[in-house]
Design a protein around this motif. Structure first.
Motif, PDB file in Angstrom:
ATOM      1  N   LEU A   1       0.837  -1.199   0.000  1.00 56.89           N
ATOM      2  CA  LEU A   1       0.000   0.000   0.000  1.00 56.89           C
ATOM      3  C   LEU A   1       0.869   1.244   0.000  1.00 56.89           C
ATOM      4  O   LEU A   1       1.934   1.289   0.620  1.00 56.89           O
TER       5      LEU A   1
ATOM      6  N   ALA B   1      -1.124   9.406   0.277  1.00 57.03           N
ATOM      7  CA  ALA B   1      -2.449   9.164  -0.279  1.00 57.03           C
ATOM      8  C   ALA B   1      -3.275  10.448  -0.299  1.00 57.03           C
ATOM      9  O   ALA B   1      -4.222  10.612   0.461  1.00 57.03           O
TER      10      ALA B   1
ATOM     11  N   VAL C   1      -1.129  -0.714  -4.296  1.00 61.41           N
ATOM     12  CA  VAL C   1      -2.316   0.136  -4.270  1.00 61.41           C
ATOM     13  C   VAL C   1      -1.864   1.584  -4.089  1.00 61.41           C
ATOM     14  O   VAL C   1      -1.253   1.936  -3.073  1.00 61.41           O
TER      15      VAL C   1
ATOM     16  N   ASP D   1      -4.300   7.113  -4.930  1.00 60.56           N
ATOM     17  CA  ASP D   1      -5.637   7.386  -5.458  1.00 60.56           C
ATOM     18  C   ASP D   1      -6.406   6.090  -5.707  1.00 60.56           C
ATOM     19  O   ASP D   1      -7.338   6.052  -6.505  1.00 60.56           O
ATOM     20  N   ASN D   2      -5.965   5.038  -5.005  1.00 57.81           N
ATOM     21  CA  ASN D   2      -6.712   3.773  -4.927  1.00 57.81           C
ATOM     22  C   ASN D   2      -6.791   3.028  -6.266  1.00 57.81           C
ATOM     23  O   ASN D   2      -7.805   2.398  -6.575  1.00 57.81           O
ATOM     24  N   LYS D   3      -5.713   3.062  -7.027  1.00 63.73           N
ATOM     25  CA  LYS D   3      -5.605   2.239  -8.222  1.00 63.73           C
ATOM     26  C   LYS D   3      -4.682   1.065  -7.911  1.00 63.73           C
ATOM     27  O   LYS D   3      -3.668   1.222  -7.223  1.00 63.73           O
ATOM     28  N   ARG D   4      -5.036  -0.102  -8.420  1.00 63.47           N
ATOM     29  CA  ARG D   4      -4.255  -1.316  -8.171  1.00 63.47           C
ATOM     30  C   ARG D   4      -3.326  -1.557  -9.358  1.00 63.47           C
ATOM     31  O   ARG D   4      -3.787  -1.720 -10.492  1.00 63.47           O
TER      32      ARG D   4
END
Length: 270
Positions: free
Chosen positions: A6, A12, A58, A61-64
């Motif tokens: 993460l 973030a 991750v 901006d919460n993209k994998r």
């Protein structure tokens, strides 16, 4: 076993990192065109490769982002742990399962070795944007630096430009190889702030900058300035007489090129 990494919470931030910065039409068209040159992901390429594991990062901006880790399996530290990590940023016509199989020597030297599909490529989420890719790699390096005692960075082509921006942001690293990076993006409508040459540290002694005299993708006018300026600042430089674009060399030239890269990144361990 799959590993999920993460972004650090401090990274973030809710920013629109996928905004275009090189012209709305031009940047989107270029990445669309480049991504079409990249093959589709194929897990069969890594099937049976011992010590290779699926990895996911991750972003803030919460993209994998999909990738692989080649786990260190020899020459570990006195505590039996990896000596550090190697992170590769690829060219724009590559996917992670193509490249991880070429990085086993770093794992054998005691380094966990990572490569990720850029956002919008392969199995990674998100839109293909240069600003977003740079921000992603800043986060990846920051997160890996929290886990490991030593950082080695390796960028080829577009990945070299990405790594120069990461280095210019002030991240900690021990050594970096920049192989066939363009010197500038600004002549093509991008902001000067992302030009790789603008991110050279005053003391570039921890860098190896490589260009190829036979490069069929980026000509000398596109790569020379970065190499010349890096040498002025103390970098090790190679302008390979027989070198094509990375991973496009004849097999014997490719082996010699990779050996020089490995010697530089692992210098104090060999």
């Amino acid at each position: 076993m799959a590993i999920v990494i993460l972004a650090l919470s401090s990274q973030a931030q809710a920013v629109d990192r996928e905004a275009t910065v090189c012209g709305v039409i031009k940047e989107r068209f270029c990445f669309w065109q480049w991504s079409r040159m990249a093959p589709s992901p194929d897990p069969a390429r890594v099937a049976g490769l011992e010590h290779v594991e699926v990895t996911t990062f991750v972003t803030g901006d919460n993209k994998r982002l999909a990738g692989y880790r080649y786990a260190a399996y020899d020459n570990l530290s006195e505590k039996g742990k990896p000596r550090g990590y190697v992170l590769m940023a690829m060219g724009n016509a590559m996917v992670a399962d193509m490249m991880i199989q070429h990085l086993g020597d770093f794992a054998a030297a005691g380094f966990d070795t990572y490569v990720f599909d850029y956002r919008g490529y392969g199995n990674s989420q998100g839109r293909r944007r240069i600003n977003a890719i740079i921000e992603d790699y800043k986060e990846i390096v920051a997160a890996l630096n929290e886990r490991y005692p030593s950082a080695r960075l390796y960028g080829t082509s577009l990945g070299g430009a990405v790594m120069m921006n990461v280095i210019g942001s002030g991240v900690d690293f021990d050594r970096a190889v920049i192989d066939a990076s363009p010197s500038r993006f600004s002549p093509f409508g991008c902001p000067r702030r992302i030009d790789p040459v603008e991110h050279l540290p005053d003391d570039a002694s921890r860098l190896l900058v490589i260009t190829g005299q036979q490069d069929s993708v980026l000509n000398a006018g596109m790569t020379r300035e970065l190499r010349v300026e890096a040498e002025k600042r103390g970098a090790t430089v190679i302008d390979g007489e027989s070198y094509d674009h990375p991973f496009m060399d004849r097999s014997e030239v490719h082996r010699e090129r990779m050996e020089r890269i490995e010697r530089f990144l692992l210098a104090e361990l060999l």
